[in-house]
Design an enzyme around this catalytic site. Structure first.
Site, PDB file in Angstrom:
ATOM      1  N   LEU A   9       0.857  -1.187   0.000  1.00 27.51           N
ATOM      2  CA  LEU A   9       0.000   0.000   0.000  1.00 27.51           C
ATOM      3  C   LEU A   9       0.894   1.238   0.000  1.00 27.51           C
ATOM      4  O   LEU A   9       1.630   1.488   0.963  1.00 27.51           O
ATOM      5  CB  LEU A   9      -0.914  -0.012   1.221  1.00 27.51           C
ATOM      6  CG  LEU A   9      -1.786  -1.273   1.380  1.00 27.51           C
ATOM      7  CD1 LEU A   9      -2.779  -1.103   2.527  1.00 27.51           C
ATOM      8  CD2 LEU A   9      -2.501  -1.617   0.086  1.00 27.51           C
ATOM      9  N   GLY A  12      -0.155   6.946  -0.302  1.00 25.06           N
ATOM     10  CA  GLY A  12      -0.143   8.135   0.540  1.00 25.06           C
ATOM     11  C   GLY A  12       0.550   9.330  -0.100  1.00 25.06           C
ATOM     12  O   GLY A  12       1.597   9.195  -0.727  1.00 25.06           O
ATOM     13  N   ARG A  16       1.495  15.858   4.920  1.00 24.45           N
ATOM     14  CA  ARG A  16       1.994  16.273   6.232  1.00 24.45           C
ATOM     15  C   ARG A  16       3.486  16.578   6.191  1.00 24.45           C
ATOM     16  O   ARG A  16       4.015  17.224   7.097  1.00 24.45           O
ATOM     17  CB  ARG A  16       1.699  15.198   7.272  1.00 24.45           C
ATOM     18  CG  ARG A  16       0.219  15.088   7.608  1.00 24.45           C
ATOM     19  CD  ARG A  16      -0.058  13.924   8.532  1.00 24.45           C
ATOM     20  NE  ARG A  16       0.617  14.067   9.816  1.00 24.45           N
ATOM     21  CZ  ARG A  16       0.633  13.127  10.761  1.00 24.45           C
ATOM     22  NH1 ARG A  16       0.004  11.970  10.538  1.00 24.45           N
ATOM     23  NH2 ARG A  16       1.275  13.316  11.890  1.00 24.45           N
ATOM     24  N   LYS A  23       4.768  10.204  -0.500  1.00 24.24           N
ATOM     25  CA  LYS A  23       5.402   9.946   0.797  1.00 24.24           C
ATOM     26  C   LYS A  23       6.432   8.828   0.731  1.00 24.24           C
ATOM     27  O   LYS A  23       7.529   8.943   1.293  1.00 24.24           O
ATOM     28  CB  LYS A  23       4.322   9.608   1.827  1.00 24.24           C
ATOM     29  CG  LYS A  23       4.860   9.339   3.214  1.00 24.24           C
ATOM     30  CD  LYS A  23       3.763   9.243   4.243  1.00 24.24           C
ATOM     31  CE  LYS A  23       2.841   8.070   3.997  1.00 24.24           C
ATOM     32  NZ  LYS A  23       1.885   7.874   5.118  1.00 24.24           N
ATOM     33  N   ASP A 106       5.474   2.865   3.691  1.00 26.87           N
ATOM     34  CA  ASP A 106       6.116   3.892   4.522  1.00 26.87           C
ATOM     35  C   ASP A 106       6.616   3.320   5.847  1.00 26.87           C
ATOM     36  O   ASP A 106       6.733   4.045   6.829  1.00 26.87           O
ATOM     37  CB  ASP A 106       5.144   5.055   4.781  1.00 26.87           C
ATOM     38  CG  ASP A 106       3.935   4.640   5.611  1.00 26.87           C
ATOM     39  OD1 ASP A 106       3.692   3.416   5.741  1.00 26.87           O
ATOM     40  OD2 ASP A 106       3.223   5.535   6.129  1.00 26.87           O
ATOM     41  N   GLY A 142      -4.295   1.119  16.694  1.00 22.68           N
ATOM     42  CA  GLY A 142      -5.338   0.122  16.835  1.00 22.68           C
ATOM     43  C   GLY A 142      -4.906  -0.929  17.844  1.00 22.68           C
ATOM     44  O   GLY A 142      -3.745  -1.352  17.851  1.00 22.68           O
ATOM     45  N   LYS A 336      35.404  11.153 -11.099  1.00 21.26           N
ATOM     46  CA  LYS A 336      34.084  10.856 -11.648  1.00 21.26           C
ATOM     47  C   LYS A 336      34.235   9.947 -12.864  1.00 21.26           C
ATOM     48  O   LYS A 336      34.949  10.260 -13.800  1.00 21.26           O
ATOM     49  CB  LYS A 336      33.374  12.167 -12.037  1.00 21.26           C
ATOM     50  CG  LYS A 336      31.903  12.022 -12.408  1.00 21.26           C
ATOM     51  CD  LYS A 336      31.640  11.682 -13.861  1.00 21.26           C
ATOM     52  CE  LYS A 336      32.050  12.789 -14.805  1.00 21.26           C
ATOM     53  NZ  LYS A 336      31.651  12.460 -16.219  1.00 21.26           N
ATOM     54  N   ASN A 371      37.082  17.026 -19.809  1.00 23.51           N
ATOM     55  CA  ASN A 371      36.332  15.926 -20.412  1.00 23.51           C
ATOM     56  C   ASN A 371      35.082  16.359 -21.150  1.00 23.51           C
ATOM     57  O   ASN A 371      34.504  15.585 -21.911  1.00 23.51           O
ATOM     58  CB  ASN A 371      35.944  14.905 -19.333  1.00 23.51           C
ATOM     59  CG  ASN A 371      35.175  15.536 -18.180  1.00 23.51           C
ATOM     60  OD1 ASN A 371      35.492  16.637 -17.741  1.00 23.51           O
ATOM     61  ND2 ASN A 371      34.170  14.841 -17.687  1.00 23.51           N
ATOM     62  N   ALA A 408      55.043  20.483 -15.776  1.00 21.80           N
ATOM     63  CA  ALA A 408      54.078  21.298 -15.033  1.00 21.80           C
ATOM     64  C   ALA A 408      53.588  22.468 -15.870  1.00 21.80           C
ATOM     65  O   ALA A 408      54.337  23.073 -16.641  1.00 21.80           O
ATOM     66  CB  ALA A 408      54.724  21.798 -13.747  1.00 21.80           C
TER      67      ALA A 408
END
Length: 450
Positions: A9, A12, A16, A23, A106, A142, A336, A371, A408
């Protein structure tokens, strides 16, 4: 053992959380809340998986496909309660026969062992099982209503519970497992004559008990079924996950100098005799070999780090970084989508992207691989035992042969043969005594203005 089907489920909204993102798509430890639930549920190898979403939640479908490529999706357009949500999944399951487990997208802390326990609790004598927990403060939950012999009779929601029932601290997590043979007939009998006017999945328990079906109880810690409805609860889930990952890392042979400052992702893997200094962050997709040192303030994601490598401090490894054994990546170096071979070093202030650096090569401070040309990425290939001097720009695509030496301050725009010297530095213009004369002129001008 019968076949298993999974219903998640996940309809949602992030209301909030003050978010336009569904969510279950909010992330903790580098993984969506839904992703955590799906990873735990994979342990039972479900024959079928159905995710109940809300309207316009395509990102939920994409996320699910990573874990369950064959998953089906149904949309709960009108949010009329959990029983209504499960009912929307019936068509997607077709003529499935077996055990159906219903979980919530959730509840990211639920463990694979608990999912397995729930599915294993369904038997011929007890065709339904409830996951409960003992709440420190049961308000809002509950309550599980038991007979004197301990069997579950019903689940009573807070608003519908009597004052005596509200004193019960055995609470409902919402997770159930149930035989398909009784689920659909009982689901059709659920009514919405309650305080909220919704169709509660929890009513299944009372209906099952009334029909003479045994309802098993499985228990777990309260924290394991903590739901996320607010940003504060999301932060608490992050804390609990990180505490667990840190303990697992240390139990597995890693030293964390300041554990509370190190953040892992759910899929981080770590070898033995690894030392991690303070304030290190691991994003998704990181694997670390044995005897690795990761120094303070490093940020690592989507990277593989080989045995004996040294990383940091203040290093950044981005997705596709592949650091070989005994390589050194030092302070303020960014890697990277690049392979750094065994024993190679880039110790200071460099950017290596879309590249290969051969074994035992040395990358001087201030070196960059150019690059990107504004439209496409290009490869820089640096051979073994190459020396690249400080402040070198390697304009890709370019190849530097084994054993070459780059002076360099050079800008390398063409391939460099093996064992060659490449140098693009301009000639030195040296003027004896010029600086002293210049200072005298400036001082005289300044004095004349006083």
């Amino acid at each position: 053992m019968s076949e298993i089907a999974l219903i998640v489920l996940a309809a949602g909204k992030g209301t909030r959380m003050k978010s336009a993102l569904p969510k279950v798509m909010h992330r903790a430890a580098g993984r969506s809340l839904l992703g955590h639930v799906l990873a735990a549920s994979a342990v039972v190898k479900p024959h079928a998986a159905v995710v109940v979403t809300g309207p316009d939640m395509e990102e939920v479908e994409r996320e699910t496909k990573h874990s369950f490529p064959s998953a089906q999706f149904t949309v709960q357009k009108d949010r009329n309660g959990t029983a209504h949500a499960v009912q929307t999944a019936r068509g997607a399951l077709g003529d499935f026969k077996g055990t159906i487990i219903v979980v919530y997208g959730d509840v990211p802390l639920i463990r694979p062992e608990t999912i397995a326990l729930m599915t294993g609790s369904v038997t011929a004598d007890q065709p339904m099982a409830i996951l409960g927990f003992r709440a420190i403060d049961p308000k809002g939950y509950g309550r599980l209503i038991q007979r004197p012999d301990g069997k579950i009779l019903a689940i009573r929601e807070e608003l519908d519970a009597t004052p005596e029932e509200r004193k019960i601290n055995l609470c409902n997590s919402g997770v159930i497992s149930i035989s398909s043979d009784i689920l659909w007939p009982l689901l059709a009998k659920i009514r919405n004559d309650n305080a909220k006017g919704e169709y509660y999945l929890t009513d299944l328990v009372e209906l099952a008990a009334a029909a003479g079906h045994g309802v098993a109880l499985a228990e777990c810690p309260e924290s394991e079924v903590m739901g996320v409805n607010t940003r504060a609860q999301l932060a608490e889930v992050e804390r609990l996950l990180q505490d667990g990952y840190r303990k697992t890392a240390m139990d597995g042979g890693a030293t964390l100098i300041a554990p509370e400052t190190v953040f892992f992702s759910a899929d981080t893997t770590i070898g033995t005799d690894v030392v991690i200094e303070p304030n290190v962050y691991f994003g998704p997709g990181v694997s670390i070999g044995d005897n690795v040192s990761i120094m303070a303030f490093s940020h690592i994601e989507g990277a593989r780090i080989g045995n004996g490598a040294k990383i940091g401090p203040y290093a950044r490894l981005r997705p596709g970084a592949d650091i070989g054994a005994d390589a050194h990546i030092g302070n303020f170096v960014e890697i990277k989508n690049a392979k750094i071979d065994q024993g190679a070093k880039a110790n200071h202030l460099s950017y290596i992207g879309d590249a290969r650096v051969g074994a035992k090569s040395n990358i001087g401070a201030g070196t960059i691989t150019c690059n990107y040309d504004g439209f496409e990425k290009h490869l820089t290939d640096i051979g073994a035992e190459v020396f690249v001097g400080s402040n070198t720009a390697l304009v890709a695509p370019v190849k530097v042969g084994d054993g070459a030496n780059i002076g360099a301050g050079s800008v390398i725009t063409r391939d460099v043969p093996a064992h060659a010297l490449a140098l693009t530095r301009g000639p030195l213009d040296l003027r004896e005594g010029w600086a002293a004369k210049y200072r005298e002129i400036k001082k005289a001008r300044k004095k004349s203005k006083v």
